[in-house]
Design an enzyme around this catalytic site. Structure first.
Site, short mmCIF file in Angstrom:
data_model
loop_
_atom_site.label_atom_id
_atom_site.label_comp_id
_atom_site.label_asym_id
_atom_site.label_seq_id
_atom_site.Cartn_x
_atom_site.Cartn_y
_atom_site.Cartn_z
N GLY A 14 0.83 -1.21 0.00
CA GLY A 14 0.00 0.00 0.00
C GLY A 14 0.86 1.25 0.00
N SER A 16 1.61 3.19 -2.51
CA SER A 16 1.35 4.17 -3.57
C SER A 16 0.74 5.45 -3.02
CB SER A 16 0.41 3.56 -4.62
OG SER A 16 -0.81 3.16 -4.03
N ARG A 17 0.05 5.36 -1.88
CA ARG A 17 -0.70 6.50 -1.35
C ARG A 17 -0.68 6.47 0.16
NH1 ARG A 17 -6.10 5.59 -2.01
NH2 ARG A 17 -6.04 3.53 -2.97
N THR A 39 -1.38 -1.39 -6.43
CA THR A 39 -1.87 -1.71 -7.77
C THR A 39 -1.80 -0.54 -8.75
OG1 THR A 39 -4.19 -1.13 -7.34
CG2 THR A 39 -3.54 -3.37 -6.82
N ASN A 91 0.70 -2.83 5.23
CA ASN A 91 -0.09 -1.61 5.42
C ASN A 91 -1.34 -1.56 4.55
OD1 ASN A 91 -0.50 1.52 5.77
ND2 ASN A 91 -0.21 1.16 3.56
N SER A 143 -5.93 -1.06 13.12
CA SER A 143 -6.75 0.14 13.29
C SER A 143 -7.34 0.11 14.69
CB SER A 143 -7.89 0.14 12.27
OG SER A 143 -8.86 1.10 12.63
N TYR A 156 -14.28 -4.88 8.16
CA TYR A 156 -13.01 -4.14 8.34
C TYR A 156 -12.46 -4.36 9.75
CZ TYR A 156 -9.84 -0.08 8.48
OH TYR A 156 -8.74 0.75 8.62
N LYS A 160 -9.04 -6.23 11.02
CA LYS A 160 -8.02 -5.50 11.78
C LYS A 160 -7.76 -6.16 13.14
CE LYS A 160 -7.02 -2.44 8.69
NZ LYS A 160 -5.68 -2.47 8.06
P1 NAP Z 1 -5.53 4.60 1.42
O1 NAP Z 1 -5.14 6.03 1.32
O2 NAP Z 1 -6.88 4.18 0.95
O3 NAP Z 1 -4.41 3.72 0.70
C1 NAP Z 1 -4.54 2.32 0.66
C2 NAP Z 1 -3.30 1.72 0.09
O4 NAP Z 1 -3.50 0.31 -0.01
C3 NAP Z 1 -3.02 2.24 -1.31
O5 NAP Z 1 -1.64 2.38 -1.47
C4 NAP Z 1 -3.57 1.14 -2.18
O6 NAP Z 1 -2.85 1.07 -3.39
C5 NAP Z 1 -3.27 -0.11 -1.34
N1 NAP Z 1 -4.15 -1.22 -1.70
C6 NAP Z 1 -5.50 -1.30 -1.55
N2 NAP Z 1 -5.95 -2.46 -2.05
C7 NAP Z 1 -4.88 -3.13 -2.52
C8 NAP Z 1 -4.71 -4.40 -3.15
N3 NAP Z 1 -5.73 -5.21 -3.40
N4 NAP Z 1 -3.46 -4.76 -3.52
C9 NAP Z 1 -2.41 -3.95 -3.30
N5 NAP Z 1 -2.50 -2.75 -2.71
C10 NAP Z 1 -3.72 -2.34 -2.32
O7 NAP Z 1 -5.44 4.08 2.91
P2 NAP Z 1 -4.65 4.67 4.17
O8 NAP Z 1 -5.57 5.57 4.88
O9 NAP Z 1 -3.29 5.12 3.79
O10 NAP Z 1 -4.56 3.33 5.04
C11 NAP Z 1 -3.42 2.51 5.09
C12 NAP Z 1 -3.64 1.46 6.15
O11 NAP Z 1 -3.90 2.07 7.40
C13 NAP Z 1 -4.85 0.56 5.85
O12 NAP Z 1 -4.58 -0.76 6.23
C14 NAP Z 1 -5.93 1.14 6.72
O13 NAP Z 1 -6.87 0.18 7.06
C15 NAP Z 1 -5.13 1.59 7.92
N6 NAP Z 1 -5.78 2.64 8.69
C16 NAP Z 1 -6.07 3.86 8.14
C17 NAP Z 1 -6.69 4.81 8.91
C18 NAP Z 1 -7.04 6.18 8.39
O14 NAP Z 1 -7.66 6.93 9.12
N7 NAP Z 1 -6.66 6.55 7.19
C19 NAP Z 1 -7.02 4.53 10.24
C20 NAP Z 1 -6.71 3.28 10.76
C21 NAP Z 1 -6.08 2.34 9.98
P3 NAP Z 1 -3.49 1.11 -4.86
O15 NAP Z 1 -4.68 1.99 -4.82
O16 NAP Z 1 -2.37 1.60 -5.70
O17 NAP Z 1 -3.80 -0.32 -5.10
#
Ligand code: NAP
Length: 248
Positions: A14, A16-17, A39, A91, A143, A156, A160
């Site tokens: 993950g 990329s973003r 991806t 991640n 999370s 979800y 987690k």
């Molecule tokens: P995000 O901005 O939606 O980014 C998700 C990342 O996961 C992207 O790089 C995406 O890449 C990758 N991804 C998703 N599906 C995939 C797949 N099938 N194969 C490969 N890569 C995949 O999410 P984020 O907020 O940075 O969250 C990152 C992690 O932290 C996650 O596990 C999320 O559950 C956890 N988290 C986030 C928060 C929050 O508030 N943001 C809070 C608690 C936990 P592509 O789009 O390029 O595939």
């Protein structure tokens, strides 16, 4: 001054973003070479460029973590191209928010496959290389909802929470080989994932956070750097909440 991860090779899913990208860049800043998994090819390429801009090697690996076969190949090529594997950060994650009664089976399966199955398969493929490292590290991004639950997020939150049980089990299995396995449980972080919340939902979330704000991806990356570094060598099986006090 030498970086805290000088000479290490990390694989971040993950990347990329959002949080994963922030972690990959923070690792590079500290001296690590990084394999980036996601991806979106264009975003992966730009993240890899940023890593290279810091003088580190980067390998962009386009992999769908729901695809078990390609995960093994990706881990193998990271090891081969970058000459080892010291740190794995699981991640990547997705949500499929829906109340239980309306939750589709295929959405449940996809969330489990990516969030939990992806971490299992990446860690399994990487384990033998991590055991050869002098400081093997696994960091799993869970999370706070894995600790507290959340209405509308049964799949979800289950994925987690599952990640925490998975991490503690693997921490016990790999401890004798000097590999640590820890979990970061973020609260609300400013990324695409939380941007999907309505203004009303965001306001409600902020009300519940004692520190009164969301965090940046970088604030999660600081903790990941610490857990990956030599300074955290005696920490394993730990769950670190980074949530501005939300779940205390
Ligand atoms: P995000 O901005 O939606 O980014 C998700 C990342 O996961 C992207 O790089 C995406 O890449 C990758 N991804 C998703 N599906 C995939 C797949 N099938 N194969 C490969 N890569 C995949 O999410 P984020 O907020 O940075 O969250 C990152 C992690 O932290 C996650 O596990 C999320 O559950 C956890 N988290 C986030 C928060 C929050 O508030 N943001 C809070 C608690 C936990 P592509 O789009 O390029 O595939």
């Amino acid at each position: 001054m030498a970086g805290r991860l000088e000479g290490r090779v990390a694989l971040v899913t993950g990347a990329s973003r959002g949080i994963g990208r922030a972690i990959a860049l923070a690792f590079a800043e500290e001296g690590a070479d990084v394999a980036l998994v996601a991806t979106n090819e264009a975003l992966l390429a730009s993240a890899a460029e940023e890593v290279q801009g810091m003088g580190r090697r980067a390998l962009a690996l386009r992999v769908d973590l729901a695809d078990a076969e390609s995960i093994k190949d990706a881990v193998e090529s990271a090891k081969k191209e970058l000459g080892g594997l010291d740190i794995v950060v699981n991640n990547a994650g997705i949500t499929a928010d829906q109340l239980l009664l309306r939750h589709k089976d295929e959405d449940w399966d996809r969330v489990m496959q990516v969030n939990l199955g992806g971490a299992f398969r990446v860690t399994k493929a990487a384990a033998r290389y991590l055991m050869k490292s002098k400081a093997g590290r696994v960091i799993n991004i869970s999370s706070v909802v894995g600790l507290t639950g959340n209405p509308g997020q049964s799949s979800y939150a289950a994925s987690k929470a599952g990640l925490i049980g998975f991490s503690k089990s693997v921490a016990k299995e790999l401890a004798s080989r000097g590999v640590t396995v820890n979990v970061i449980a973020p609260g609300f972080i400013e990324t695409d994932m939380t941007a999907a919340l309505t203004e009303e939902q965001q306001a409600k979330v902020l009300e519940g956070i004692p520190l009164g704000r969301m965090a940046s991806g970088r604030e999660i990356a600081h903790a990941a750097v610490f857990l990956a570094s030599d300074a955290a060598a005696y920490i394993t099986g730990e769950v670190l909440r980074i949530d501005g006090g939300l779940a205390m």
